[in-house]
Design a protein around this motif. Structure first.
Motif, PDB file in Angstrom:
ATOM      1  N   ARG A 172      -6.217   2.319  -0.068  1.00  0.00           N
ATOM      2  CA  ARG A 172      -7.204   1.227  -0.014  1.00  0.00           C
ATOM      3  C   ARG A 172      -7.216   0.442  -1.322  1.00  0.00           C
ATOM      4  O   ARG A 172      -7.252  -0.789  -1.331  1.00  0.00           O
ATOM      5  CB  ARG A 172      -8.599   1.789   0.277  1.00  0.00           C
ATOM      6  N   GLN A 220      -4.783   0.259  -3.545  1.00  0.00           N
ATOM      7  CA  GLN A 220      -3.511  -0.448  -3.665  1.00  0.00           C
ATOM      8  C   GLN A 220      -3.519  -1.698  -2.783  1.00  0.00           C
ATOM      9  O   GLN A 220      -3.056  -2.759  -3.181  1.00  0.00           O
ATOM     10  CB  GLN A 220      -2.354   0.461  -3.288  1.00  0.00           C
ATOM     11  N   TYR A 221      -4.063  -1.579  -1.588  1.00  0.00           N
ATOM     12  CA  TYR A 221      -4.147  -2.746  -0.707  1.00  0.00           C
ATOM     13  C   TYR A 221      -5.053  -3.822  -1.317  1.00  0.00           C
ATOM     14  O   TYR A 221      -4.780  -5.014  -1.161  1.00  0.00           O
ATOM     15  CB  TYR A 221      -4.651  -2.374   0.684  1.00  0.00           C
ATOM     16  N   HIS A 231      -2.916  -5.717  -3.529  1.00  0.00           N
ATOM     17  CA  HIS A 231      -2.001  -6.527  -2.724  1.00  0.00           C
ATOM     18  C   HIS A 231      -2.710  -7.766  -2.172  1.00  0.00           C
ATOM     19  O   HIS A 231      -2.190  -8.885  -2.265  1.00  0.00           O
ATOM     20  CB  HIS A 231      -1.431  -5.685  -1.582  1.00  0.00           C
ATOM     21  N   ALA A 232      -3.882  -7.571  -1.595  1.00  0.00           N
ATOM     22  CA  ALA A 232      -4.637  -8.689  -1.021  1.00  0.00           C
ATOM     23  C   ALA A 232      -5.021  -9.701  -2.098  1.00  0.00           C
ATOM     24  O   ALA A 232      -4.970 -10.914  -1.871  1.00  0.00           O
ATOM     25  CB  ALA A 232      -5.883  -8.163  -0.304  1.00  0.00           C
ATOM     26  N   ARG A 272       0.019  -3.530  -8.365  1.00  0.00           N
ATOM     27  CA  ARG A 272       0.186  -2.957  -7.021  1.00  0.00           C
ATOM     28  C   ARG A 272       1.406  -2.031  -6.982  1.00  0.00           C
ATOM     29  O   ARG A 272       1.338  -0.923  -6.481  1.00  0.00           O
ATOM     30  CB  ARG A 272       0.343  -4.087  -6.009  1.00  0.00           C
TER      31      ARG A 272
END
Length: 125
Positions: free
Chosen positions: A52, A54-55, A58-59, A88
């Protein structure tokens, strides 16, 4: 889909970066706390939340790509995008080492991880 900020909006860039920071700030704080800990302190709890976090990086990197910087700020904005992407990627490397369950794999990654997380904060400024 996020809209691109146009140059004609006087405060659009600052608002867009502020919105981006709202999305990534909490994840960055948590990642920094884990990165400051000794390698042996990484727990299964962190492994569960790592995807979560890491995402979130990314987002935020994807959102930053859609923000058009003001004239003269292109280089600084590119640094922010690059820092988020690198954070990330290094977070993924740390996650892989943690999955292996060997602190000796994690230990050499910690200085780089701390540095790149600091780079994200610095790029935001």
């Amino acid at each position: 889909m996020e809209r691109t900020v146009r140059r004609v909006e006087p405060h659009g860039y600052a608002e867009a970066v502020s919105h981006l920071w709202e999305r990534v700030g909490a994840a960055l704080v948590r990642l920094e706390r884990v990165a400051e800990s000794p390698a042996e302190a990484a727990t299964d709890d962190f492994l569960d939340e790592l995807p979560r976090l890491q995402y979130g990086l990314h987002a935020a990197a994807e959102l930053a790509v859609g923000i058009e910087p003001p004239r003269g700020g292109e280089t600084l904005h590119e640094e922010l995008v690059a820092a988020l992407g690198e954070a990330r990627d290094v977070t993924a490397d740390v996650g892989h080492a943690l999955v292996e369950g060997d602190a000796e794999l994690v230990e050499p990654l910690l200085p780089e991880w701390r540095g790149i997380l600091f780079r994200v904060r610095l790029a935001r400024l």
